[in-house]
Scaffold this motif. Structure first.
Motif, PDB file in Angstrom:
ATOM      1  N   ALA A  85       7.196  -7.912  14.020  1.00 21.96           N
ATOM      2  CA  ALA A  85       7.431  -7.436  15.515  1.00 21.96           C
ATOM      3  C   ALA A  85       6.031  -6.659  15.805  1.00 21.96           C
ATOM      4  O   ALA A  85       5.639  -6.592  16.876  1.00 21.96           O
ATOM      5  CB  ALA A  85       8.459  -6.570  15.788  1.00 21.96           C
ATOM      6  N   SER A  89       3.356  -7.878  18.561  1.00 20.86           N
ATOM      7  CA  SER A  89       3.177  -6.973  19.578  1.00 20.86           C
ATOM      8  C   SER A  89       1.806  -6.656  19.806  1.00 20.86           C
ATOM      9  O   SER A  89       1.221  -6.379  20.729  1.00 20.86           O
ATOM     10  CB  SER A  89       4.254  -5.520  19.331  1.00 20.86           C
ATOM     11  N   TYR A 110       7.340  -6.826  30.212  1.00 24.52           N
ATOM     12  CA  TYR A 110       7.648  -6.750  28.868  1.00 24.52           C
ATOM     13  C   TYR A 110       8.362  -5.476  28.558  1.00 24.52           C
ATOM     14  O   TYR A 110       9.179  -5.612  27.723  1.00 24.52           O
ATOM     15  CB  TYR A 110       6.196  -6.512  27.987  1.00 24.52           C
ATOM     16  N   PHE A 125      21.737 -13.812  23.751  1.00 22.22           N
ATOM     17  CA  PHE A 125      21.299 -14.618  22.615  1.00 22.22           C
ATOM     18  C   PHE A 125      22.400 -15.502  22.025  1.00 22.22           C
ATOM     19  O   PHE A 125      22.069 -16.237  21.287  1.00 22.22           O
ATOM     20  CB  PHE A 125      20.710 -13.480  21.865  1.00 22.22           C
ATOM     21  N   ILE A 163      15.601 -12.458  13.951  1.00 26.12           N
ATOM     22  CA  ILE A 163      14.872 -13.272  15.168  1.00 26.12           C
ATOM     23  C   ILE A 163      15.186 -12.343  16.243  1.00 26.12           C
ATOM     24  O   ILE A 163      14.481 -12.177  17.271  1.00 26.12           O
ATOM     25  CB  ILE A 163      15.241 -14.828  15.195  1.00 26.12           C
ATOM     26  N   PHE A 164      16.524 -11.960  16.509  1.00 25.72           N
ATOM     27  CA  PHE A 164      16.952 -11.030  17.433  1.00 25.72           C
ATOM     28  C   PHE A 164      16.286  -9.676  17.422  1.00 25.72           C
ATOM     29  O   PHE A 164      15.699  -9.052  18.411  1.00 25.72           O
ATOM     30  CB  PHE A 164      18.261 -11.069  17.416  1.00 25.72           C
ATOM     31  N   TRP A 167      12.569  -9.940  18.523  1.00 25.26           N
ATOM     32  CA  TRP A 167      12.591 -10.144  19.805  1.00 25.26           C
ATOM     33  C   TRP A 167      12.606  -8.893  20.748  1.00 25.26           C
ATOM     34  O   TRP A 167      12.012  -8.315  21.662  1.00 25.26           O
ATOM     35  CB  TRP A 167      13.380 -11.093  20.758  1.00 25.26           C
ATOM     36  N   SER A 168      13.792  -8.092  20.361  1.00 24.89           N
ATOM     37  CA  SER A 168      14.130  -6.972  20.997  1.00 24.89           C
ATOM     38  C   SER A 168      13.095  -5.684  20.661  1.00 24.89           C
ATOM     39  O   SER A 168      13.370  -4.677  21.465  1.00 24.89           O
ATOM     40  CB  SER A 168      15.548  -6.470  20.589  1.00 24.89           C
ATOM     41  N   LEU A 170       9.891  -6.019  20.559  1.00 25.87           N
ATOM     42  CA  LEU A 170       8.703  -6.352  21.306  1.00 25.87           C
ATOM     43  C   LEU A 170       8.279  -5.254  22.337  1.00 25.87           C
ATOM     44  O   LEU A 170       7.196  -4.789  22.376  1.00 25.87           O
ATOM     45  CB  LEU A 170       8.378  -7.669  21.529  1.00 25.87           C
TER      46      LEU A 170
END
Length: 294
Positions: A85, A89, A110, A125, A163-164, A167-168, A170
């Motif tokens: 991440a 980022s 973002y 998700f 994966i989740f 993403w969370s 970022l």
């Protein structure tokens, strides 16, 4: 004649008076629960009928294979999500800062996931990862790939959670990194341009070294947050820890022992162990980063 006392804001009684409301809240909701958790870890029984049990709760937790599995999952999650991440980022923050117009708009876009409920994002998700009609499997089918059972497979529970988690994570990273990029003196880049420095040279020799304090802060905060991951698990797997508890984490283990199994002593023992591990890891990480900065 008395000598004049040198003024110091922290030594003024009125300053403590103004700080008193905040100190009371911190003491009640932070310090007291910490000590209460520690004392409860040596007790057995229900919340209303507790008895001293010595170190038996710690022995139970340390010998529990479910706790070992939860700690292993937590470690995998932390050491995968945080660096991935952070790298993504950093790339996105640099692109927004250097290459994209309307920076304010993209910063808002973002930052929206950071202020959105984790449960709400988890529900979205769940649809993305659905085996039958999820959008991810739809795109995989376009490339001739077989659908993946993201949510109901023991082997895929942790990769799906990672994966989740990436993403969370970022949103917060990007906003902090953009703030760090703004604090870099533009004169450094002007001098580099005078000597014909390439973009990657400016990034590696100016941007990245100047961002080390920001990256250090993000590493510390993100690792602590990753070791305490719970909301993502609860939201993604609908209140469970995945199929056969395959996505169980340390905090989910604590939640299960406290609220489901009704064994607060064991839950608090696991809490103290997790706290000590986070404290130890943070100390080691800060030592390593300090040596790197030198």
């Amino acid at each position: 004649m008395k000598p004049l006392r040198r003024y110091s804001a922290e030594n003024e009684p009125k300053a403590w008076l103004f700080l008193l409301p905040a100190l009371i809240i911190i003491a009640v909701f932070n310090i007291y629960p910490l000590f209460k958790s520690f004392t409860m870890s040596f007790q057995s029984g229900s919340l209303l009928n507790q008895q001293f049990a010595g170190l038996s709760n710690y022995q139970t937790v340390l010998s529990d294979p479910v706790f070992h599995k939860a700690m292993k999952n937590t470690a995998i999650y932390a050491f995968m999500v945080v660096p991935i991440a952070l790298v993504i980022s950093l790339l996105l923050a640099w692109l927004v800062f250097e290459k994209i117009k309307f920076k304010g708009f993209f910063e808002t876009v973002y930052f929206i996931p950071y202020v959105t409920s984790t449960v709400a994002i988890g529900i979205v998700f769940r649809y993305f990862f659905n085996t039958n009609y999820g959008i991810i499997n739809y795109f995989l089918a376009l490339f001739g790939l077989a659908p993946i059972n993201w949510l109901n497979s023991i082997e895929m529970s942790i990769p799906t959670l990672i994966i989740f988690g990436v993403w969370s994570g970022l949103a917060f990273n990007i906003i902090i990194l953009l703030a760090g990029l703004r604090n870099i003196d533009p004169e450094h880049y002007k001098i580099a341009d005078m000597f014909g420095a390439l973009n990657w040279e400016k990034f590696s020799r100016i941007t990245l070294p100047q961002l080390i304090p920001t990256v250090t802060f993000l590493l510390t905060v993100n690792f602590i947050g990753a070791f305490k991951v719970y909301g993502q698990v609860y939201a993604l797997f609908g209140g469970t820890a995945g199929i056969a508890n395959s996505a169980s984490t340390a905090v989910f283990y604590i939640y299960d022992k406290f609220h489901i199994a009704g064994r607060p002593g064991i839950a608090m023992a696991a809490t103290v162990i997790l706290f000590l591990l986070i404290l130890l890891f943070t100390f080691i990480q800060n030592k390593i980063i300090a040596k790197v900065e030198k």
